[in-house]
Write a protein that holds these residues in place. Sequence first.
Motif, PDB file in Angstrom:
ATOM      1  N   THR A  77     -64.896 -30.985   2.123  1.00 25.01           N
ATOM      2  CA  THR A  77     -64.757 -30.706   0.694  1.00 25.01           C
ATOM      3  C   THR A  77     -63.333 -30.944   0.193  1.00 25.01           C
ATOM      4  O   THR A  77     -63.127 -31.106  -1.019  1.00 25.01           O
ATOM      5  CB  THR A  77     -65.169 -29.259   0.388  1.00 25.01           C
ATOM      6  OG1 THR A  77     -64.472 -28.367   1.275  1.00 25.01           O
ATOM      7  CG2 THR A  77     -66.667 -29.063   0.556  1.00 25.01           C
ATOM      8  N   ASP A  78     -62.345 -30.978   1.094  1.00 29.74           N
ATOM      9  CA  ASP A  78     -60.983 -31.280   0.662  1.00 29.74           C
ATOM     10  C   ASP A  78     -60.727 -32.781   0.562  1.00 29.74           C
ATOM     11  O   ASP A  78     -59.613 -33.213   0.245  1.00 29.74           O
ATOM     12  CB  ASP A  78     -59.952 -30.630   1.589  1.00 29.74           C
ATOM     13  CG  ASP A  78     -60.021 -31.145   3.030  1.00 29.74           C
ATOM     14  OD1 ASP A  78     -60.790 -32.090   3.298  1.00 29.74           O
ATOM     15  OD2 ASP A  78     -59.309 -30.578   3.888  1.00 29.74           O
ATOM     16  N   GLY A  79     -61.739 -33.596   0.849  1.00 24.43           N
ATOM     17  CA  GLY A  79     -61.629 -35.041   0.741  1.00 24.43           C
ATOM     18  C   GLY A  79     -61.303 -35.753   2.025  1.00 24.43           C
ATOM     19  O   GLY A  79     -61.363 -36.992   2.078  1.00 24.43           O
ATOM     20  N   MET A  92     -71.616 -31.743  -2.349  1.00 19.57           N
ATOM     21  CA  MET A  92     -72.462 -32.270  -1.273  1.00 19.57           C
ATOM     22  C   MET A  92     -71.624 -32.781  -0.093  1.00 19.57           C
ATOM     23  O   MET A  92     -72.039 -33.657   0.660  1.00 19.57           O
ATOM     24  CB  MET A  92     -73.438 -33.333  -1.779  1.00 19.57           C
ATOM     25  CG  MET A  92     -74.518 -32.726  -2.651  1.00 19.57           C
ATOM     26  SD  MET A  92     -75.820 -33.874  -3.135  1.00 19.57           S
ATOM     27  CE  MET A  92     -75.128 -34.524  -4.645  1.00 19.57           C
ATOM     28  N   LEU A  93     -70.443 -32.194   0.077  1.00 18.72           N
ATOM     29  CA  LEU A  93     -69.582 -32.482   1.205  1.00 18.72           C
ATOM     30  C   LEU A  93     -69.600 -31.299   2.168  1.00 18.72           C
ATOM     31  O   LEU A  93     -70.122 -30.220   1.850  1.00 18.72           O
ATOM     32  CB  LEU A  93     -68.163 -32.778   0.721  1.00 18.72           C
ATOM     33  CG  LEU A  93     -68.023 -33.962  -0.247  1.00 18.72           C
ATOM     34  CD1 LEU A  93     -66.590 -34.082  -0.740  1.00 18.72           C
ATOM     35  CD2 LEU A  93     -68.483 -35.263   0.410  1.00 18.72           C
ATOM     36  N   LEU A  94     -69.027 -31.492   3.353  1.00 13.19           N
ATOM     37  CA  LEU A  94     -69.088 -30.499   4.417  1.00 13.19           C
ATOM     38  C   LEU A  94     -67.936 -29.509   4.291  1.00 13.19           C
ATOM     39  O   LEU A  94     -66.777 -29.909   4.127  1.00 13.19           O
ATOM     40  CB  LEU A  94     -69.030 -31.213   5.772  1.00 13.19           C
ATOM     41  CG  LEU A  94     -69.281 -30.379   7.030  1.00 13.19           C
ATOM     42  CD1 LEU A  94     -70.673 -29.753   7.007  1.00 13.19           C
ATOM     43  CD2 LEU A  94     -69.107 -31.253   8.277  1.00 13.19           C
ATOM     44  N   ARG A  95     -68.247 -28.230   4.367  1.00 12.89           N
ATOM     45  CA  ARG A  95     -67.235 -27.177   4.284  1.00 12.89           C
ATOM     46  C   ARG A  95     -66.615 -26.966   5.668  1.00 12.89           C
ATOM     47  O   ARG A  95     -67.230 -26.362   6.549  1.00 12.89           O
ATOM     48  CB  ARG A  95     -67.846 -25.893   3.753  1.00 12.89           C
ATOM     49  CG  ARG A  95     -68.335 -25.981   2.311  1.00 12.89           C
ATOM     50  CD  ARG A  95     -68.956 -24.665   1.871  1.00 12.89           C
ATOM     51  NE  ARG A  95     -67.997 -23.567   2.037  1.00 12.89           N
ATOM     52  CZ  ARG A  95     -68.348 -22.285   2.121  1.00 12.89           C
ATOM     53  NH1 ARG A  95     -69.639 -21.947   2.060  1.00 12.89           N
ATOM     54  NH2 ARG A  95     -67.443 -21.348   2.269  1.00 12.89           N
ATOM     55  N   LYS A  96     -65.407 -27.448   5.849  1.00 10.42           N
ATOM     56  CA  LYS A  96     -64.737 -27.418   7.152  1.00 10.42           C
ATOM     57  C   LYS A  96     -64.589 -25.996   7.682  1.00 10.42           C
ATOM     58  O   LYS A  96     -64.719 -25.749   8.886  1.00 10.42           O
ATOM     59  CB  LYS A  96     -63.364 -28.090   7.044  1.00 10.42           C
ATOM     60  CG  LYS A  96     -62.619 -28.219   8.356  1.00 10.42           C
ATOM     61  CD  LYS A  96     -61.307 -28.970   8.168  1.00 10.42           C
ATOM     62  CE  LYS A  96     -60.579 -29.164   9.477  1.00 10.42           C
ATOM     63  NZ  LYS A  96     -59.307 -29.922   9.275  1.00 10.42           N
ATOM     64  N   GLU A  97     -64.317 -25.044   6.795  1.00  3.97           N
ATOM     65  CA  GLU A  97     -64.060 -23.670   7.232  1.00  3.97           C
ATOM     66  C   GLU A  97     -65.304 -22.985   7.792  1.00  3.97           C
ATOM     67  O   GLU A  97     -65.208 -21.914   8.415  1.00  3.97           O
ATOM     68  CB  GLU A  97     -63.493 -22.845   6.072  1.00  3.97           C
ATOM     69  CG  GLU A  97     -64.470 -22.537   4.945  1.00  3.97           C
ATOM     70  CD  GLU A  97     -64.583 -23.641   3.901  1.00  3.97           C
ATOM     71  OE1 GLU A  97     -65.189 -23.386   2.840  1.00  3.97           O
ATOM     72  OE2 GLU A  97     -64.081 -24.766   4.149  1.00  3.97           O
ATOM     73  N   THR A  98     -66.477 -23.582   7.600  1.00  6.04           N
ATOM     74  CA  THR A  98     -67.709 -22.976   8.110  1.00  6.04           C
ATOM     75  C   THR A  98     -68.142 -23.538   9.457  1.00  6.04           C
ATOM     76  O   THR A  98     -69.142 -23.082  10.020  1.00  6.04           O
ATOM     77  CB  THR A  98     -68.867 -23.179   7.114  1.00  6.04           C
ATOM     78  OG1 THR A  98     -69.206 -24.582   7.059  1.00  6.04           O
ATOM     79  CG2 THR A  98     -68.490 -22.700   5.725  1.00  6.04           C
ATOM     80  N   VAL A 152     -73.969 -45.956  -4.036  1.00  5.50           N
ATOM     81  CA  VAL A 152     -73.351 -46.797  -3.010  1.00  5.50           C
ATOM     82  C   VAL A 152     -72.850 -45.895  -1.884  1.00  5.50           C
ATOM     83  O   VAL A 152     -72.136 -44.917  -2.141  1.00  5.50           O
ATOM     84  CB  VAL A 152     -72.188 -47.613  -3.598  1.00  5.50           C
ATOM     85  CG1 VAL A 152     -71.474 -48.395  -2.503  1.00  5.50           C
ATOM     86  CG2 VAL A 152     -72.700 -48.535  -4.692  1.00  5.50           C
ATOM     87  N   PRO A 153     -73.234 -46.149  -0.630  1.00  3.54           N
ATOM     88  CA  PRO A 153     -72.843 -45.252   0.461  1.00  3.54           C
ATOM     89  C   PRO A 153     -71.335 -45.243   0.688  1.00  3.54           C
ATOM     90  O   PRO A 153     -70.669 -46.275   0.564  1.00  3.54           O
ATOM     91  CB  PRO A 153     -73.593 -45.816   1.666  1.00  3.54           C
ATOM     92  CG  PRO A 153     -73.854 -47.252   1.325  1.00  3.54           C
ATOM     93  CD  PRO A 153     -74.046 -47.291  -0.156  1.00  3.54           C
ATOM     94  N   GLN A 154     -70.830 -44.048   1.032  1.00  4.96           N
ATOM     95  CA  GLN A 154     -69.417 -43.852   1.305  1.00  4.96           C
ATOM     96  C   GLN A 154     -69.271 -43.005   2.567  1.00  4.96           C
ATOM     97  O   GLN A 154     -70.190 -42.272   2.945  1.00  4.96           O
ATOM     98  CB  GLN A 154     -68.734 -43.132   0.135  1.00  4.96           C
ATOM     99  CG  GLN A 154     -68.804 -43.871  -1.188  1.00  4.96           C
ATOM    100  CD  GLN A 154     -68.002 -45.149  -1.188  1.00  4.96           C
ATOM    101  OE1 GLN A 154     -67.042 -45.296  -0.429  1.00  4.96           O
ATOM    102  NE2 GLN A 154     -68.377 -46.095  -2.051  1.00  4.96           N
ATOM    103  N   PRO A 155     -68.117 -43.081   3.244  1.00 11.30           N
ATOM    104  CA  PRO A 155     -67.903 -42.196   4.393  1.00 11.30           C
ATOM    105  C   PRO A 155     -67.987 -40.738   3.959  1.00 11.30           C
ATOM    106  O   PRO A 155     -67.403 -40.343   2.948  1.00 11.30           O
ATOM    107  CB  PRO A 155     -66.487 -42.563   4.870  1.00 11.30           C
ATOM    108  CG  PRO A 155     -66.280 -43.967   4.390  1.00 11.30           C
ATOM    109  CD  PRO A 155     -67.004 -44.041   3.069  1.00 11.30           C
TER     110      PRO A 155
END
Length: 341
Positions: free
Chosen positions: A217-219, A269-275, A210-213
């Motif tokens: 990676t910290d949520g 499979m989330l985006l690493r903000k620090e990068t 089910v698609p989610q926003p």
Amino acid sequence: QQTSAGTLHRGYMPGLYDARQGVFFVPIGQAVLPTNDPWEGFQRWTVRYALSRDGGRTFFHEDQIIQSDGDYSAEHPLPGVWVGKNCYMLGDITCAPIQIRTGEILLPVQIPPIDPDGKKYHNPGGGASYTDCAVLIGCWNEEGTLDWRLSDVVRADASRTTRGLIEPTIVEMPDRRLLMVMRGSNDANPEIPGTKWFSISEDGAQSWSVPQPWAYTDGDVFYSPSACSQLLMHSSGRIFWVGNICPENPRGNGPRHPLLIGEVDPNSMLLRKETLLTIDQRQPGDASSLQLSNFHAREDLMTGEIIVHLSPFGRNPTQTGQGIDWTGDAYVYRVQVEAVE
């Protein structure tokens, strides 16, 4: 091209080279539109594919993509698709096909829904348009062409993204799971968050969560306008995402700046903000409607750099007024990628 039935629209999209087959695969979007009504497109687009053994100079095969198993035809090519009522269509040039480890070719597509009466294209969100997302799964056959089947459809809640899910981009993880990131929209209800959406497949693209926003990676869910984005597998094994992130809630399609690149964590499979790295952003003299979007990213296999091709609309605008200046120079950005053990 003008035909007796209307105007033939045809567009070649970014393809891929299958080294095992020695064949270059190119997806093609095609529609015959009898009027200038933009809604006709959501009832008539089809997807074709072409195959080449000389790098795309010539094609030895071209055909409409029709599900191989079952009673399907050019008019009813896929489950849930009847050309003339709805259609199946390619997204932006960021929605490139990929080849997974099994050798199958995956082509992400959009499918507009049909109304409850089963008669015509349906727009439940009340926005500028509405589509669901899916993947066409191609498997090589003994004739040297591809047999096709459609994945399960990824559907959104129209109250949370008023244009549904748009322009899917996909990538395969090291553990063979698949990530799909999609454009959403809050154009018909700017009070709801404008974000990217994601879905995961654990069975080779047949079924999807089910698609989610999509989030860091910290949520934390980040804001993103209704605009294309692209996932890219690098030869180093690192996975990158290119797209627009805004500091505040967008309104529909904008603002489409800045343009950033960041690394995807292969486990969550989330985006690493620090990068995150800014590729380009609004400069003095740029229009407020600056569009750093509708790009295409690829890896330079000689240098390992990620190359982003983009024409910024609204940079040092030549037109006045509130509309978008649809003129722009062709930019090429080079992003160096460090090897990480």
